[in-house]
Design a protein around this motif. Sequence first.
Motif, short mmCIF file in Angstrom:
data_model
loop_
_atom_site.label_atom_id
_atom_site.label_comp_id
_atom_site.label_asym_id
_atom_site.label_seq_id
_atom_site.Cartn_x
_atom_site.Cartn_y
_atom_site.Cartn_z
N THR A 210 0.83 -1.20 0.00
CA THR A 210 0.00 0.00 0.00
C THR A 210 0.88 1.26 0.00
O THR A 210 0.58 2.23 -0.71
CB THR A 210 -0.95 -0.03 1.22
OG1 THR A 210 -1.65 -1.28 1.19
CG2 THR A 210 -1.96 1.09 1.18
N ASP B 173 -3.74 -1.99 -5.88
CA ASP B 173 -3.12 -2.41 -4.62
C ASP B 173 -3.74 -3.76 -4.24
O ASP B 173 -4.92 -3.85 -3.89
CB ASP B 173 -3.42 -1.35 -3.54
CG ASP B 173 -2.77 -1.69 -2.21
OD1 ASP B 173 -1.85 -2.52 -2.18
OD2 ASP B 173 -3.20 -1.10 -1.19
N ASN C 280 -6.82 0.27 3.19
CA ASN C 280 -6.19 1.37 3.91
C ASN C 280 -5.44 2.34 3.00
O ASN C 280 -4.81 3.27 3.48
CB ASN C 280 -5.28 0.86 5.05
CG ASN C 280 -4.39 -0.25 4.60
OD1 ASN C 280 -4.10 -0.37 3.42
ND2 ASN C 280 -3.95 -1.08 5.52
N ASP D 282 -7.95 -4.26 -1.70
CA ASP D 282 -7.89 -4.99 -0.44
C ASP D 282 -9.28 -4.95 0.20
O ASP D 282 -9.61 -4.03 0.95
CB ASP D 282 -6.84 -4.35 0.47
CG ASP D 282 -6.31 -5.34 1.49
OD1 ASP D 282 -7.01 -6.32 1.76
OD2 ASP D 282 -5.20 -5.12 2.00
#
Length: 328
Positions: free
Chosen positions: A75, A183, A103, A98
Amino acid sequence: MISLKPLPTNLNSSFFRSLTPFKLFTPKTQTLKSSKSHSHSAIKSVLQWNRKPELAGETPRVLVITSGKGGVGKTTTTANVGLSLARLGFSVVAIDADVGLRNLDLLLGLENRVNYTLVEVMNGDCRLDQALVRDKRWSNFELLCISKPRSKLPLGFCGKALVWLVEALKTRPEGCPDFIIIDCPAGIDAGFITAITPANEAVLVTTPDITSLRDADRVTGLLECDGIRDIKMVVNRVRTDMIKGEDMMSVLDVQEMLGLALLGVIPEDSEVIRSTNRGYPLVLNKPPTLAGLAFEQAAWRLVEQDTMKAVMVEEEPKKRGFFSLFGG
Ligand code: ADP
Ligand code: MG
């Protein structure tokens, strides 16, 4: 005009001085003469990047940032390489794939602006442009989250949804983005398969430790099985003091094990943790930090793919394998 700020305090920093195992990125025209002045010349070359790099290949370039193991810096890499590319003038869409544990929005400081996600777009609850969050600092950078935090991936949601998304982004009235960066979640289960499906290139993030390397090796195999042959590697959290003390594998050892092209070497840097907690990406820090510069260099190499040859290891090949570091 894109310009990188001078780095007066960092020129002599121990990280760059101790980067003797590597040649930092050097433009094709530049030759490094004496070995003593290598790192200094390399830093100078950073200062000379006063031009926009030329984008090689077709757009959008869809790349997945993956690792297998969690907590190695996927990330962080997505946020910092993505924003560096935006600062170089390219349009970037970063996708947080994710599911449930997203995040990327936090790292970018955009968490309060995510109202809709891809799942809602697919359900017909909102339009795609409502789910895309434009960064206020760099308007050519957009974030898209797949789902709400702590939610589960809906049944039937798979790689096809991301393939649809890439096609939809291509045909937007604003034009096709230059980069779509995904990601990837940790692990190699459904979330991983979903994230890699639309990608045609991959950046494998690893730390120089045996558990991370084993996972990275497994993931490399899976990526290749999926037809992704363009795989580059970012070695994160490198500590030169530990490498010197033979307590950590060198980047050369990592390269020997994984056999991948080296995109970047990121030092362990407490600024990374500070910027994560502040929701302010490292590459935007002024003055720039070592890890921030390393991410900027990685972004540059990503664009000018042919200059990957310039990222070479200078260190004499070791006669012994990395297991010798552990007394083997
Ligand atoms: P992943 O996405 O692979 O799970 P993250 O990017 O969330 O990993 O990083 C995990 C933790 O490691 C974060 O707290 C981050 O701040 C820290 N971290 C990542 N890279 C570095 C680095 N180069 N130096 C110091 N801390 C780092
Ligand atoms: Mg992550």
